[in-house]
Motif scaffolding. Structure first.
Motif, PDB file in Angstrom:
ATOM      1  N   ALA A 188     -26.671   7.860   0.020  1.00 54.85           N
ATOM      2  CA  ALA A 188     -28.069   7.837   0.475  1.00 54.85           C
ATOM      3  C   ALA A 188     -28.185   8.338   1.908  1.00 54.85           C
ATOM      4  O   ALA A 188     -29.073   9.144   2.234  1.00 54.85           O
ATOM      5  N   HIS A 189     -27.298   7.869   2.783  1.00 53.24           N
ATOM      6  CA  HIS A 189     -27.315   8.347   4.166  1.00 53.24           C
ATOM      7  C   HIS A 189     -27.087   9.860   4.224  1.00 53.24           C
ATOM      8  O   HIS A 189     -27.718  10.569   5.016  1.00 53.24           O
ATOM      9  N   GLN A 190     -26.197  10.360   3.368  1.00 56.29           N
ATOM     10  CA  GLN A 190     -25.881  11.788   3.397  1.00 56.29           C
ATOM     11  C   GLN A 190     -27.068  12.629   2.925  1.00 56.29           C
ATOM     12  O   GLN A 190     -27.408  13.642   3.548  1.00 56.29           O
ATOM     13  N   LEU A 191     -27.716  12.203   1.851  1.00 52.32           N
ATOM     14  CA  LEU A 191     -28.892  12.937   1.368  1.00 52.32           C
ATOM     15  C   LEU A 191     -30.016  12.884   2.397  1.00 52.32           C
ATOM     16  O   LEU A 191     -30.732  13.870   2.609  1.00 52.32           O
ATOM     17  N   HIS A 192     -30.187  11.730   3.048  1.00 54.45           N
ATOM     18  CA  HIS A 192     -31.247  11.624   4.055  1.00 54.45           C
ATOM     19  C   HIS A 192     -30.922  12.501   5.267  1.00 54.45           C
ATOM     20  O   HIS A 192     -31.825  13.080   5.881  1.00 54.45           O
ATOM     21  N   TYR A 193     -29.644  12.605   5.600  1.00 52.96           N
ATOM     22  CA  TYR A 193     -29.242  13.498   6.684  1.00 52.96           C
ATOM     23  C   TYR A 193     -29.596  14.942   6.338  1.00 52.96           C
ATOM     24  O   TYR A 193     -30.075  15.699   7.197  1.00 52.96           O
ATOM     25  N   LEU A 194     -29.376  15.335   5.090  1.00 48.63           N
ATOM     26  CA  LEU A 194     -29.755  16.690   4.677  1.00 48.63           C
ATOM     27  C   LEU A 194     -31.257  16.894   4.859  1.00 48.63           C
ATOM     28  O   LEU A 194     -31.708  17.971   5.257  1.00 48.63           O
ATOM     29  N   TRP A 195     -32.061  15.848   4.559  1.00 55.44           N
ATOM     30  CA  TRP A 195     -33.507  15.949   4.798  1.00 55.44           C
ATOM     31  C   TRP A 195     -33.789  16.126   6.292  1.00 55.44           C
ATOM     32  O   TRP A 195     -34.616  16.968   6.686  1.00 55.44           O
ATOM     33  N   MET A 196     -33.116  15.346   7.130  1.00 52.43           N
ATOM     34  CA  MET A 196     -33.375  15.399   8.574  1.00 52.43           C
ATOM     35  C   MET A 196     -33.119  16.797   9.134  1.00 52.43           C
ATOM     36  O   MET A 196     -33.782  17.221  10.083  1.00 52.43           O
ATOM     37  N   THR A 197     -32.171  17.513   8.556  1.00 52.20           N
ATOM     38  CA  THR A 197     -31.836  18.851   9.048  1.00 52.20           C
ATOM     39  C   THR A 197     -32.763  19.936   8.511  1.00 52.20           C
ATOM     40  O   THR A 197     -32.656  21.099   8.905  1.00 52.20           O
ATOM     41  N   GLY A 198     -33.682  19.568   7.594  1.00 53.12           N
ATOM     42  CA  GLY A 198     -34.580  20.557   6.999  1.00 53.12           C
ATOM     43  C   GLY A 198     -33.995  21.264   5.792  1.00 53.12           C
ATOM     44  O   GLY A 198     -34.584  22.228   5.285  1.00 53.12           O
ATOM     45  N   TYR A 199     -32.863  20.775   5.297  1.00 51.71           N
ATOM     46  CA  TYR A 199     -32.185  21.431   4.173  1.00 51.71           C
ATOM     47  C   TYR A 199     -33.073  21.479   2.934  1.00 51.71           C
ATOM     48  O   TYR A 199     -33.184  22.526   2.272  1.00 51.71           O
ATOM     49  N   PHE A 200     -33.718  20.371   2.599  1.00 54.60           N
ATOM     50  CA  PHE A 200     -34.531  20.338   1.378  1.00 54.60           C
ATOM     51  C   PHE A 200     -35.821  21.140   1.532  1.00 54.60           C
ATOM     52  O   PHE A 200     -36.382  21.606   0.539  1.00 54.60           O
ATOM     53  N   ARG A 201     -36.292  21.287   2.754  1.00 57.55           N
ATOM     54  CA  ARG A 201     -37.452  22.153   2.979  1.00 57.55           C
ATOM     55  C   ARG A 201     -37.116  23.578   2.559  1.00 57.55           C
ATOM     56  O   ARG A 201     -37.922  24.269   1.933  1.00 57.55           O
ATOM     57  N   ASN A 202     -35.920  24.020   2.900  1.00 53.56           N
ATOM     58  CA  ASN A 202     -35.494  25.369   2.523  1.00 53.56           C
ATOM     59  C   ASN A 202     -35.169  25.484   1.036  1.00 53.56           C
ATOM     60  O   ASN A 202     -35.293  26.554   0.445  1.00 53.56           O
ATOM     61  N   LEU A 203     -34.764  24.373   0.444  1.00 51.70           N
ATOM     62  CA  LEU A 203     -34.337  24.383  -0.954  1.00 51.70           C
ATOM     63  C   LEU A 203     -35.502  24.187  -1.917  1.00 51.70           C
ATOM     64  O   LEU A 203     -35.394  24.500  -3.105  1.00 51.70           O
ATOM     65  N   SER A 204     -36.618  23.675  -1.421  1.00 56.25           N
ATOM     66  CA  SER A 204     -37.719  23.272  -2.298  1.00 56.25           C
ATOM     67  C   SER A 204     -38.506  24.459  -2.839  1.00 56.25           C
ATOM     68  O   SER A 204     -38.463  25.566  -2.288  1.00 56.25           O
ATOM     69  N   LYS A 205     -39.218  24.184  -3.893  1.00 59.85           N
ATOM     70  CA  LYS A 205     -40.147  25.157  -4.472  1.00 59.85           C
ATOM     71  C   LYS A 205     -41.538  24.834  -3.954  1.00 59.85           C
ATOM     72  O   LYS A 205     -42.010  23.709  -4.075  1.00 59.85           O
ATOM     73  N   GLN A 206     -42.210  25.821  -3.376  1.00 62.12           N
ATOM     74  CA  GLN A 206     -43.511  25.596  -2.767  1.00 62.12           C
ATOM     75  C   GLN A 206     -44.616  25.779  -3.787  1.00 62.12           C
ATOM     76  O   GLN A 206     -44.652  26.771  -4.511  1.00 62.12           O
ATOM     77  N   HIS A 207     -45.541  24.782  -3.853  1.00 55.48           N
ATOM     78  CA  HIS A 207     -46.716  24.860  -4.707  1.00 55.48           C
ATOM     79  C   HIS A 207     -47.951  25.016  -3.820  1.00 55.48           C
ATOM     80  O   HIS A 207     -47.836  25.237  -2.622  1.00 55.48           O
TER      81      HIS A 207
END
Length: 596
Positions: free
Chosen positions: A130-149
């Motif tokens: 959980a900490h690792q996934l949240h860290y990926l969020w903090m770095t903006g990783y999921f923003r780049n990985l997400s699909k924009q609607h």
């Protein structure tokens, strides 16, 4: 692995300790599934907790301060969390997509379709994951990985399973890392709590300054100074009569559209008013200047030969006009004369959420030749009223919740109301005292602002330190490695055996992915027309549900309000009260439904 790196993966995989391994999420989970939407919610029990994106904080904690409850009779239809689950926010704004937390208690909670549950293999520390996934969020990783609607971003189960990489230390080391993370985080949390306390004290001091300013306790009284200096002074009662007379002359001598004062002049202040300092007088807001609603937004005004910028709720913050998103519509020259905003005008939120209704700002010429919409009220003070002093009064009323107390609800929007606002009492000091009050308030509030900037800077430093701690943790630099604890590769081999479909089967089973059917009462959140959203949800929703269903947010509340008003005027929808409410529903709840 290349796919993850392509999306700005923040962990330097080539610099990991030799005993660590790397794996896709799908190779580590026993189960991964998204939740289910609920078209019915209540703010209080009975019912079961239905976790939504706002229940995960930016610090990666579960927060139930704004929780919703789904009806108890539907509990068997919803997936439940388990202690040891990792909960991932799969749909949100691009900024918030991917917030992650862990379920650390046994609780009968369910979760929405905007959340994904990951159940990792038992030999993995779920808190480490959980900490690792949240860290990926903090770095903006999921923003780049997400699909924009249209109005949101999402990360699918397939993307999580097949694209996201996690680093895997030996099992014991994972637990040691988590202990160190949480030890350091607890220190940061104590520091943050102290800073937040200081921030609250600064806000309370600001309110105290505003309260003292409007009650005559902040600066020397003009009547006392005049006696001491053996000079005359004009009391506010005389000033008020001059202002009233000038407003009346201006209104009756003009061919412009009648103002509120012309249409319904408010009655004077009563004998029950609180006592004021000598030389002050009680007025009404309608006494001190022109009070007017803006022009209604309508599709017919979207084009035309006289397009002009206009201000709306999204532009008016406390003592600040935000010009980052100023829209335009057609105002004829005659309309411009009525609805233009000039330097020194005060704008207040007329239609807003309850806690923000009446939020005021002074216009200082930020946008030239600008008008205003009917979600705002404009106050143009008369001669002898310092608009900066009027702003102080309105800021006091905003913070002391006086605006909230006179507001009225309509379809989930609180309305200040032009007549109710104009009939509010207004404490009026002599002109010279107004100017001294304005100067002293500016001085004191500037000190408070500097203090708040320092506090916010320290809070931001704490956030940076959290990120630094996690970067060290997942780069293998937070604690020393212990060779006796084995390796991440051995751990992955054990997990591979666990995840096989059948004992002895040499084919590794992929992680089980479950995508539940989304209730027809709550389709995916996109920007939908109000009528279409209501139809797709079965024809009846609360205003809050419809707001979310359509895909609006805090910055587009006025568009929702205008669209709702237009549909109500067309007769295609109607507002109703829940007169036959069950025990789990609020009998005073307002519903929007398709008109028969």
């Amino acid at each position: 692995m290349n796919s993850a790196i392509k999306h700005n993966y923040p962990i330097e995989l080539n610099e990991l300790p030799p005993s660590w391994a790397v794996a896709q999420v799908g190779d580590l989970v026993v189960e991964i599934r998204s939740g289910k939407a609920s078209g019915r919610h209540s703010l209080e029990p009975p019912g079961f907790v239905h976790l939504r994106p706002m229940n995960i904080t930016r610090e990666g904690r579960i927060d139930l301060s704004d929780v919703r409850y789904a009806p108890e009779e539907l509990i068997d239809e919803f997936p439940k969390v388990q202690k040891g689950d990792v909960i991932f926010n799969n749909t949100n704004s691009r900024e918030l997509i991917g917030k992650t937390s862990s379920i650390d208690i046994s609780a009968d909670w369910s979760y929405s379709n905007h959340m994904t549950i990951l159940r990792f293999a038992p030999s993995l520390s779920y808190r480490f994951m959980a900490h690792q996934l949240h860290y990926l969020w903090m770095t903006g990783y999921f923003r780049n990985l997400s699909k924009q609607h249209v109005n949101q971003a999402s990360v699918s189960i397939r993307t999580i399973s097949e694209t996201v990489l996690l680093v895997i230390p030996p099992s014991q080391e994972q637990h040691r890392i988590v202990d160190e993370i949480e030890t350091q985080f607890s220190r940061l949390a104590a520091s943050r709590a102290s800073l937040e306390s200081s921030k609250r004290k600064a806000a309370a001091y600001r309110q105290s300054v505003l309260r003292s300013a409007v009650s005559g306790k902040l600066v020397a009284n003009e009547a006392e100074l005049a006696r001491r200096e053996l000079r005359p002074f004009e009391p506010a009662s005389v000033l008020l009569q001059k202002i009233k007379r000038n407003l009346h002359i201006r209104a009756t001598g003009s061919k412009a559209e009648p103002t509120f004062w012309d249409a319904q002049a408010p009655k004077g202040a009563t004998n029950n008013d609180e006592p004021l300092p000598e030389g002050w007088a009680w007025a009404l807001v309608g006494d001190i200047g022109e009070v007017r609603l803006g022009r209604q937004r309508s599709p017919k005004h979207h084009t035309g030969p006289h397009l002009r910028p206009y201000l709306r709720v999204a532009n008016v913050f406390e003592d600040r006009i935000d010009t980052s998103d100023v829209k335009s519509m057609n105002f004829t020259p005659e309309e411009y004369e009525v609805y233009h905003v000039r330097h020194g005008d005060i704008l207040l939120n007329e239609g807003q959420s309850l806690e923000l209704v009446g939020r005021p700002a002074l216009f200082r010429g930020e946008v030239p030749n600008v008008c205003f919409q009917n979600t705002l009220i404009r106050v143009r003070t008369g001669e002898g009223i310092d608009p900066e002093f009027a702003l102080i009064v309105f800021r006091h009323y905003f913070h002391s919740k006086k605006f909230q107390r006179i507001a009225r609800w309509s379809t989930n929007i609180a309305h200040l109301g032009l007549k109710r606002f104009a009939a509010m009492r207004f404490p009026l000091p002599p002109v010279a005292e107004q100017k001294r009050i304005v100067a002293e308030v500016k001085r004191l509030l500037s000190i408070i602002s500097v203090q708040e900037q320092t506090i916010n800077s320290l809070i931001q430093r704490g956030i940076t330190l959290r990120r630094s701690i996690l970067a060290k943790a997942f780069g293998g630099r937070l604690i020393p490695q212990d060779p006796s604890e084995g390796s991440g590769k051995d751990l992955l081999a054990e997990i591979e055996v666990l995840l096989r479909d059948k004992p002895g089967d040499s084919t590794k089973r992929r992680a089980k992915t479950i995508t539940p059917k989304v209730s027809s009462a709550m389709p995916r959140r996109t920007r939908l027309p109000i009528y279409d959203a209501l139809m797709s949800a079965g024809g009846r929703l609360t205003a809050a549900e419809l707001f979310e269903q359509c895909g609006f947010d805090d910055q587009t509340v006025d568009e929702f309000y205008e669209g709702l008003k237009a549909e109500l005027e067309l007769g295609r929808i109607r507002e109703s009260r829940n007169k036959d409410a069950s025990e789990t529903e609020d009998a005073n709840l307002s519903y929007i439904e398709i008109a028969a």
